[in-house]
Design a protein around this motif. Structure first.
Motif, mmCIF file in Angstrom:
data_model
loop_
_atom_site.group_PDB
_atom_site.id
_atom_site.type_symbol
_atom_site.label_atom_id
_atom_site.label_comp_id
_atom_site.label_asym_id
_atom_site.label_seq_id
_atom_site.Cartn_x
_atom_site.Cartn_y
_atom_site.Cartn_z
ATOM 1 N N TYR A 176 51.739 40.830 26.692
ATOM 2 C CA TYR A 176 51.277 39.775 27.588
ATOM 3 C C TYR A 176 50.284 38.873 26.861
ATOM 4 O O TYR A 176 49.651 39.273 25.891
ATOM 5 N N SER A 177 50.133 37.681 27.372
ATOM 6 C CA SER A 177 49.108 36.777 26.845
ATOM 7 C C SER A 177 47.745 37.327 27.232
ATOM 8 O O SER A 177 47.544 37.715 28.401
ATOM 9 N N PRO A 178 46.797 37.356 26.337
ATOM 10 C CA PRO A 178 45.490 37.939 26.660
ATOM 11 C C PRO A 178 44.755 37.117 27.715
ATOM 12 O O PRO A 178 44.832 35.878 27.714
ATOM 13 N N PRO A 179 44.036 37.767 28.608
ATOM 14 C CA PRO A 179 43.279 37.039 29.642
ATOM 15 C C PRO A 179 42.098 36.302 29.025
ATOM 16 O O PRO A 179 41.419 36.811 28.135
ATOM 17 N N GLU A 180 41.858 35.087 29.498
ATOM 18 C CA GLU A 180 40.732 34.307 29.018
ATOM 19 C C GLU A 180 39.580 34.289 30.017
ATOM 20 O O GLU A 180 38.455 33.949 29.664
ATOM 21 N N ALA A 181 39.858 34.647 31.246
ATOM 22 C CA ALA A 181 38.852 34.715 32.302
ATOM 23 C C ALA A 181 39.290 35.786 33.306
ATOM 24 O O ALA A 181 40.463 36.173 33.330
ATOM 25 N N PRO A 182 38.366 36.267 34.126
ATOM 26 C CA PRO A 182 38.711 37.351 35.047
ATOM 27 C C PRO A 182 39.911 37.065 35.946
ATOM 28 O O PRO A 182 40.731 37.962 36.194
ATOM 29 N N HIS A 183 40.068 35.819 36.437
ATOM 30 C CA HIS A 183 41.165 35.535 37.372
ATOM 31 C C HIS A 183 42.527 35.693 36.713
ATOM 32 O O HIS A 183 43.542 35.859 37.391
ATOM 33 N N ASP A 184 42.592 35.672 35.371
ATOM 34 C CA ASP A 184 43.867 35.871 34.673
ATOM 35 C C ASP A 184 44.401 37.288 34.870
ATOM 36 O O ASP A 184 45.611 37.528 34.740
ATOM 37 N N LEU A 185 43.511 38.222 35.189
ATOM 38 C CA LEU A 185 43.939 39.614 35.358
ATOM 39 C C LEU A 185 44.806 39.801 36.595
ATOM 40 O O LEU A 185 45.556 40.786 36.688
ATOM 41 N N VAL A 186 44.716 38.883 37.529
ATOM 42 C CA VAL A 186 45.495 38.993 38.768
ATOM 43 C C VAL A 186 46.991 38.994 38.488
ATOM 44 O O VAL A 186 47.777 39.623 39.201
ATOM 45 N N SER A 187 47.392 38.323 37.435
ATOM 46 C CA SER A 187 48.823 38.217 37.106
ATOM 47 C C SER A 187 49.250 39.226 36.054
ATOM 48 O O SER A 187 50.404 39.196 35.603
ATOM 49 N N LEU A 188 48.339 40.123 35.652
ATOM 50 C CA LEU A 188 48.648 41.122 34.633
ATOM 51 C C LEU A 188 48.745 42.510 35.264
ATOM 52 O O LEU A 188 48.125 42.780 36.299
ATOM 53 N N PRO A 189 49.500 43.426 34.640
ATOM 54 C CA PRO A 189 49.582 44.797 35.174
ATOM 55 C C PRO A 189 48.255 45.527 34.966
ATOM 56 O O PRO A 189 47.737 45.587 33.858
ATOM 57 N N CYS A 190 47.707 46.070 36.050
ATOM 58 C CA CYS A 190 46.414 46.741 35.980
ATOM 59 C C CYS A 190 46.502 48.131 36.609
ATOM 60 O O CYS A 190 47.382 48.413 37.433
ATOM 61 N N ILE A 191 45.603 48.975 36.229
ATOM 62 C CA ILE A 191 45.537 50.345 36.748
ATOM 63 C C ILE A 191 44.474 50.368 37.830
ATOM 64 O O ILE A 191 43.286 50.169 37.552
ATOM 65 N N ASN A 192 44.889 50.620 39.042
ATOM 66 C CA ASN A 192 43.968 50.550 40.179
ATOM 67 C C ASN A 192 43.323 51.889 40.471
ATOM 68 O O ASN A 192 43.918 52.955 40.271
ATOM 69 N N LEU A 193 42.111 51.797 40.972
ATOM 70 C CA LEU A 193 41.353 52.972 41.408
ATOM 71 C C LEU A 193 41.221 52.921 42.925
ATOM 72 O O LEU A 193 40.729 51.941 43.478
ATOM 73 N N LYS A 194 41.678 53.969 43.588
ATOM 74 C CA LYS A 194 41.551 54.055 45.037
ATOM 75 C C LYS A 194 40.739 55.295 45.375
ATOM 76 O O LYS A 194 41.189 56.423 45.173
ATOM 77 N N LEU A 195 39.533 55.072 45.885
ATOM 78 C CA LEU A 195 38.614 56.172 46.154
ATOM 79 C C LEU A 195 38.805 56.701 47.570
ATOM 80 O O LEU A 195 39.187 55.966 48.473
ATOM 81 N N PRO A 196 38.516 57.999 47.779
ATOM 82 C CA PRO A 196 38.678 58.585 49.114
ATOM 83 C C PRO A 196 37.829 57.909 50.175
ATOM 84 O O PRO A 196 38.189 57.918 51.346
ATOM 85 N N THR A 197 36.703 57.337 49.759
ATOM 86 C CA THR A 197 35.773 56.731 50.728
ATOM 87 C C THR A 197 36.045 55.247 50.946
ATOM 88 O O THR A 197 35.322 54.599 51.691
ATOM 89 N N HIS A 198 37.060 54.698 50.290
ATOM 90 C CA HIS A 198 37.387 53.284 50.449
ATOM 91 C C HIS A 198 38.845 53.167 50.889
ATOM 92 O O HIS A 198 39.719 53.849 50.359
#
Length: 302
Positions: A177-199
């Motif tokens: 993938y093209s490297p992200p240049e700003a945080p909003h670029d991560l929205v279109s990239l595959p990411c590993i999500n964390l889902k906590l029991p309390t959220h």
């Protein structure tokens, strides 16, 4: 009948010493005060407890009965109070602490592992929890959370430095993938999500943009419920030409993988730095010597 324990102890001291004078010396009060205490006790009970003459002091039947019933109970109370004193003075017993996974791994365990080795009578319960636990209701001696998340009525002590977050990805995944240049670029990239029991939702990724907090929600094929699993998912696939996506984790967890080349750091200037961790508890009156040992071991010095 609700009797004054102090008066009963005075009576038992007279019986034990066989003398008002010696019982007074033992208690550090006057002989007349001892005599008056016993007289008042007899009046309340409406029973004669002692036969007193100028030459002798003997128990009545009621006095013998009272001494035989109350004496062992007073002794048990004294033993119990001595045991409580030992709990205060001798580091022993169980200390229960609620903390999140990262705090246990990176802050608590490194400092407390040597403590429980030094004090084998201390038992340590470290319970992983991401919520703002009611430590009193949950039966915990203390909790650990980041600064700013602790109720004002708690006693809080800093136990760690600030911790910086880091966006990381495996080199193989980054090539796809093209490297992200700003945080909003991560929205279109595959990411590993964390889902906590309390959220209820995926944990948001928080960045600093123009001195303001900026939160985004990312998507990806993998969702896990622990920060260490996030790191492992980011690492898996390294050297095999694939990867599971970008991860957002505390930098301390991945610095060695960045140094070894197994992970690449992205957007470091945007990654937020969170306040340090604090230990919090409900009272300045420490519950045991063991808890004091834990407090001393966790104190943070810059």
């Amino acid at each position: 009948m609700k009797e004054n324990l102090s008066d009963l102890v005075t009576f038992l001291n007279v019986v034990k010493e066989g003398s008002f004078t010696r019982a007074a010396a033992l208690a550090g009060i006057s002989q007349s005060a001892v005599s008056q205490t016993v007289s008042n006790l007899e009046q309340r009970l409406q029973l004669k407890l002692l036969n007193r003459t100028t030459r002798s002091l003997t128990l009545t039947e009621a006095g013998e009965k009272l001494a035989s019933l109350v004496g062992p109970a007073i002794e048990d109370i004294n033993i119990g109070l001595e045991q409580l004193g030992q709990l205060r003075d001798t580091p022993s017993g169980t200390v229960r602490i609620s903390a999140d996974e990262y705090a246990i791994q990176q802050v608590l365990w490194p400092k407390l592992a040597p403590v429980i080795k030094q004090f084998p009578e201390i038992n340590l319960d470290l319970i992983t929890d991401y919520g703002l636990v009611d430590i009193a209701k949950g039966g915990f001696d203390a909790g650990v959370r980041r600064g700013g998340l602790i109720a004002k009525d708690m006693i809080a002590m800093q136990i760690s430095c600030e911790h910086k977050m880091s966006v990381v990805v495996s080199p193989d995944c980054a090539k796809q993938y093209s490297p992200p240049e700003a945080p909003h670029d991560l929205v279109s990239l595959p990411c590993i999500n964390l889902k906590l029991p309390t959220h209820g939702d995926h944990f948001p990724w928080v960045f600093t943009v123009d001195d303001h907090e900026y939160k985004i929600r990312v998507k990806g094929q993998v969702v896990v419920n622990g920060v260490n699993q996030v790191v492992q998912a980011a690492l898996d696939g390294y050297g095999y030409g694939y990867g599971y996506g970008y991860a957002y984790v505390p930098e301390a967890l991945v610095s060695k993988y960045i140094d070894s080349g197994q992970l690449i750091s992205m957007l470091p200037s945007y990654c937020i730095t969170y306040p340090g961790y604090y230990l919090y508890y409900t009272s300045r009156l420490q519950s045991s010597a063991a808890f004091k040992v834990i407090l001393d071991a966790l104190k943070y010095s810059k």
